[in-house]
Scaffold this active site. Structure first.
Site, PDB file in Angstrom:
ATOM      1  N   LYS A 105       7.306  35.229 -11.196  1.00 54.80           N
ATOM      2  CA  LYS A 105       7.670  34.441 -10.012  1.00 54.80           C
ATOM      3  C   LYS A 105       8.581  33.273 -10.371  1.00 54.80           C
ATOM      4  O   LYS A 105       9.605  33.044  -9.732  1.00 54.80           O
ATOM      5  CB  LYS A 105       6.397  33.904  -9.330  1.00 54.80           C
ATOM      6  N   ASN A 106       8.191  32.522 -11.396  1.00 54.70           N
ATOM      7  CA  ASN A 106       8.917  31.281 -11.673  1.00 54.70           C
ATOM      8  C   ASN A 106      10.258  31.514 -12.375  1.00 54.70           C
ATOM      9  O   ASN A 106      11.011  30.568 -12.591  1.00 54.70           O
ATOM     10  CB  ASN A 106       8.037  30.327 -12.484  1.00 54.70           C
ATOM     11  N   ARG A 159       8.383  24.509  -2.953  1.00 55.84           N
ATOM     12  CA  ARG A 159       9.140  23.483  -3.671  1.00 55.84           C
ATOM     13  C   ARG A 159      10.315  24.041  -4.466  1.00 55.84           C
ATOM     14  O   ARG A 159      11.309  23.355  -4.669  1.00 55.84           O
ATOM     15  CB  ARG A 159       8.222  22.723  -4.619  1.00 55.84           C
ATOM     16  N   CYS A 211       2.518  17.585  -2.521  1.00 56.51           N
ATOM     17  CA  CYS A 211       1.987  18.857  -2.993  1.00 56.51           C
ATOM     18  C   CYS A 211       0.536  18.655  -3.379  1.00 56.51           C
ATOM     19  O   CYS A 211       0.159  17.605  -3.900  1.00 56.51           O
ATOM     20  CB  CYS A 211       2.800  19.303  -4.187  1.00 56.51           C
ATOM     21  N   ARG A 229       5.009  15.345  -7.161  1.00 55.18           N
ATOM     22  CA  ARG A 229       5.991  16.167  -7.876  1.00 55.18           C
ATOM     23  C   ARG A 229       7.384  15.609  -7.603  1.00 55.18           C
ATOM     24  O   ARG A 229       8.141  16.136  -6.780  1.00 55.18           O
ATOM     25  CB  ARG A 229       5.861  17.632  -7.471  1.00 55.18           C
ATOM     26  N   ASP A 272      -0.509  26.025 -15.423  1.00 53.44           N
ATOM     27  CA  ASP A 272      -0.744  27.048 -14.399  1.00 53.44           C
ATOM     28  C   ASP A 272      -1.923  27.973 -14.730  1.00 53.44           C
ATOM     29  O   ASP A 272      -2.280  28.835 -13.922  1.00 53.44           O
ATOM     30  CB  ASP A 272       0.521  27.892 -14.172  1.00 53.44           C
ATOM     31  N   ARG A 287       1.546  34.044  -2.341  1.00 50.29           N
ATOM     32  CA  ARG A 287       2.798  33.404  -2.769  1.00 50.29           C
ATOM     33  C   ARG A 287       3.137  33.799  -4.205  1.00 50.29           C
ATOM     34  O   ARG A 287       4.304  33.835  -4.571  1.00 50.29           O
ATOM     35  CB  ARG A 287       2.675  31.878  -2.696  1.00 50.29           C
TER      36      ARG A 287
HETATM   37  C1  EPZ Z   1       7.373  24.524 -12.553  1.00 48.92           C
HETATM   38  O1  EPZ Z   1       7.366  23.498 -11.570  1.00 48.92           O
HETATM   39  C2  EPZ Z   1       6.553  25.667 -11.993  1.00 48.92           C
HETATM   40  N1  EPZ Z   1       7.153  26.101 -10.749  1.00 48.92           N
HETATM   41  C3  EPZ Z   1       5.120  25.213 -11.778  1.00 48.92           C
HETATM   42  O2  EPZ Z   1       4.371  26.340 -11.385  1.00 48.92           O
HETATM   43  C4  EPZ Z   1       4.555  24.715 -13.099  1.00 48.92           C
HETATM   44  O3  EPZ Z   1       3.259  24.207 -12.886  1.00 48.92           O
HETATM   45  C5  EPZ Z   1       5.457  23.616 -13.665  1.00 48.92           C
HETATM   46  O4  EPZ Z   1       6.819  24.093 -13.784  1.00 48.92           O
HETATM   47  C6  EPZ Z   1       5.022  23.137 -15.043  1.00 48.92           C
HETATM   48  O5  EPZ Z   1       5.013  24.213 -15.925  1.00 48.92           O
HETATM   49  C7  EPZ Z   1       8.224  26.884 -10.774  1.00 48.92           C
HETATM   50  O6  EPZ Z   1       8.755  27.227 -11.824  1.00 48.92           O
HETATM   51  C8  EPZ Z   1       8.744  27.371  -9.478  1.00 48.92           C
HETATM   52  P1  EPZ Z   1       8.286  20.443 -13.837  1.00 48.92           P
HETATM   53  P2  EPZ Z   1       8.390  22.275 -11.672  1.00 48.92           P
HETATM   54  O7  EPZ Z   1       9.530  19.853 -13.268  1.00 48.92           O
HETATM   55  O8  EPZ Z   1       9.678  22.763 -12.218  1.00 48.92           O
HETATM   56  C9  EPZ Z   1       7.221  15.782 -13.842  1.00 48.92           C
HETATM   57  C10 EPZ Z   1       2.881  27.564 -10.041  1.00 48.92           C
HETATM   58  O9  EPZ Z   1       1.634  27.495  -9.826  1.00 48.92           O
HETATM   59  N2  EPZ Z   1       8.547  15.605 -13.232  1.00 48.92           N
HETATM   60  O10 EPZ Z   1       8.396  21.161 -15.133  1.00 48.92           O
HETATM   61  O11 EPZ Z   1       8.386  21.596 -10.368  1.00 48.92           O
HETATM   62  C11 EPZ Z   1       6.263  16.535 -12.936  1.00 48.92           C
HETATM   63  O12 EPZ Z   1       5.666  15.659 -11.987  1.00 48.92           O
HETATM   64  C12 EPZ Z   1       3.730  26.317 -10.077  1.00 48.92           C
HETATM   65  O13 EPZ Z   1       3.470  28.630 -10.206  1.00 48.92           O
HETATM   66  C13 EPZ Z   1       9.052  14.330 -13.094  1.00 48.92           C
HETATM   67  O14 EPZ Z   1       8.420  13.339 -13.474  1.00 48.92           O
HETATM   68  O15 EPZ Z   1       7.639  21.395 -12.748  1.00 48.92           O
HETATM   69  C14 EPZ Z   1       5.307  17.121 -13.939  1.00 48.92           C
HETATM   70  O16 EPZ Z   1       4.397  16.147 -14.325  1.00 48.92           O
HETATM   71  C15 EPZ Z   1       3.002  25.086  -9.703  1.00 48.92           C
HETATM   72  N3  EPZ Z   1      10.270  14.192 -12.512  1.00 48.92           N
HETATM   73  C16 EPZ Z   1       6.202  17.460 -15.139  1.00 48.92           C
HETATM   74  O17 EPZ Z   1       7.359  16.625 -14.977  1.00 48.92           O
HETATM   75  C17 EPZ Z   1      11.010  15.261 -12.113  1.00 48.92           C
HETATM   76  O18 EPZ Z   1      12.124  15.069 -11.603  1.00 48.92           O
HETATM   77  C18 EPZ Z   1       6.646  18.911 -15.223  1.00 48.92           C
HETATM   78  O19 EPZ Z   1       7.193  19.311 -13.972  1.00 48.92           O
HETATM   79  C19 EPZ Z   1      10.501  16.552 -12.271  1.00 48.92           C
HETATM   80  C20 EPZ Z   1       9.257  16.698 -12.840  1.00 48.92           C
END
Ligand code: EPZ
Length: 422
Positions: free
Chosen positions: A22-23, A93, A117, A122, A308, A400
């Site tokens: 998915k991701n 998202r 969320c 996020r 995850d 989803r």
């Molecule tokens: C991806 O989300 C995945 N989603 C998430 O999977 C997964 O949990 C996450 O990566 C972490 O592995 C998709 O790929 C569609 P991040 P993403 O930006 O890209 C912080 C699922 O269940 N951060 O890597 O949104 C954030 O708050 C979903 O399939 C900032 O601070 O995650 C988090 O603590 C849920 N500022 C960390 O970084 C930003 O601008 C990692 O988030 C962006 C993120």
């Protein structure tokens, strides 16, 4: 809304086919916008989130079609608009990926800000920082991100944040940088296999990206990309969920089509927990043993243990005698499943981003409420072990991100039925 009814107590046994990731497929669908000709994504997973991404692309005039076999064709030549509306973005998202893709393609984008969320805050500050460093002007107004760039220009971009690297920001910067002038170097890039798969797809379109899957990604901008064909990597989170479910139910299953290289941290933790994991001729076999042991866990960015799978692992520890601790380092508030697990009999004490699990309590079925995708999977695992009937409400979350999960589990011997809403 559909519900799942589970009659617990069956050990999972047999083979299960792992679907495409998915991701990875979501950003790849957005990336297809960047081509001058159509792209085909073979055997795309049948997921609600994939439908939502197709609707977003269609809302922009793009022709997005799926064949009976599951192949999705994206024809970006019909792109007419650069707006991703709130009604669709609020559902998912990862809609934010069209921001980088539209900027790269048209030099402008109007994308609704993704909201709050259930797994915690996020933010998208790193996305905005990265795109701004490539020369985009970004404003937030009336709940929308308005991004514009006359000419994107390569730059050195550091994407480390308070919780480590960001998958989404790394992908968005890659999408915007592939057609920028000069070279972009992303430092502290996310190393997830999903990021590497998006880069592979872009390279097949003619992009020049090296280092994807490592903390330093270099992108040499080029003028034009063409469409291509691609089969997305297997879903390591779906695979990990089945592995944990097999372990929790005392089962013995083989995963077909999963990539063990993407699951090293999960395999290490399962072995530490006394579960036998072996690789045999392209399959991963998971056998639960009588000697299961409590195991501590900390989630980290890849190649660490994935956030995850944190909730699912907690379900396993709940049914494993002894005390274990789970620390969440990516989303400190991602513990919505704890209260629902308690309804089934789990004994879990929370302290900030750390959970202490006193395992080995016998679970008994009850009605529970799914709060997000991975929490839903966790409740299914707990329901499979619990004595009696577990009724899981709001299973739309699971649709989803898990393809046909009830039938895959039923084939493994689980007693699970979807109760359709009228
Ligand atoms: C991806 O989300 C995945 N989603 C998430 O999977 C997964 O949990 C996450 O990566 C972490 O592995 C998709 O790929 C569609 P991040 P993403 O930006 O890209 C912080 C699922 O269940 N951060 O890597 O949104 C954030 O708050 C979903 O399939 C900032 O601070 O995650 C988090 O603590 C849920 N500022 C960390 O970084 C930003 O601008 C990692 O988030 C962006 C993120």
């Amino acid at each position: 809304m559909d519900k799942f009814m589970i009659w617990g107590g069956e050990r999972l046994r047999g083979e299960v086919e792992i679907s495409a990731c998915k991701n990875a497929v979501l950003p790849i669908l957005a990336a297809a916008l960047l081509g001058e000709t159509p792209s085909v994504i073979n055997k795309a997973p049948w997921l609600k989130d994939v439908d939502t991404m197709m609707l977003i692309l269609q809302a922009m005039g793009v022709t997005a079609r799926r064949s009976f076999e599951g192949d999705i064709t994206i024809d970006p030549t019909t792109l007419q608009s650069w707006e991703a509306p709130y009604e669709l973005v609020r559902k998912m998202r990862s809609s934010i990926y069209v921001l980088g893709a539209l900027l790269g393609k048209l030099g402008k984008a109007l994308v609704s800000l993704p909201g709050g969320c259930v797994i915690g805050p996020r933010p998208i500050d790193l996305h905005i920082k990265g795109l701004t460093q490539l020369g985009a002007t970004i404003e937030k107004r009336h709940g929308y991100i308005i991004a514009e760039a006359k000419q994107l220009r390569g730059a050195r971009v550091f994407l480390g944040g308070p919780f480590g690297s960001s998958v989404g920001a790394t992908v968005n910067v890659m999408l915007a940088a592939v057609k920028a002038e000069d070279v972009t170097v992303i430092e502290s890039a996310a190393c997830e296999p999903d990021v590497a798969d998006v880069a592979l797809f872009l390279n097949k379109m003619g992009a020049k990206i090296t280092g994807a899957g490592t903390p330093t990604v270099t992108i040499e901008g080029i003028k034009e990309l063409h469409g291509t064909q691609h089969e997305v990597i297997p879903d390591r989170i779906e695979a990990g969920t089945f592995m944990i479910a097999a372990a929790a139910t005392g089962g013995d299953i083989s995963l077909l089509g999963a990539d063990p290289r993407h699951l090293e941290a999960v395999i290490v933790k399962l072995r530490e927990a006394g579960v036998e994991v072996s690789e045999e001729e392209g399959t991963i076999r998971v056998r639960s043993t009588a000697a299961r042991t409590p195991t501590d866990l900390t989630t980290l960015a890849y190649p660490g243990f994935p956030t995850d799978l944190q909730a699912q692992f907690m379900a396993l520890m709940t049914v494993t005698p002894g005390v274990s601790r789970v620390v969440e380092k990516i989303y400190p508030d991602r513990f919505m499943h704890v209260g629902e697990l308690a309804r089934l009999g789990a004994n879990i004490t929370m302290d900030s981003n750390s959970a202490l699990i006193r395992g080995g309590t016998s679970l008994s079925g009850a009605p529970v409420m799914a709060s997000d995708l991975r929490a839903s999977a966790t409740l299914i695992i707990a329901g499979l072990v619990a004595e009696g009937e577990t009724l899981i409400h709001r299973v739309y979350h699971i649709d989803r991100g898990y393809v046909d999960i009830e039938n895959k589990l039923a084939k493994l011997g689980a007693k699970i039925r979807r109760l359709k809403s009228n």
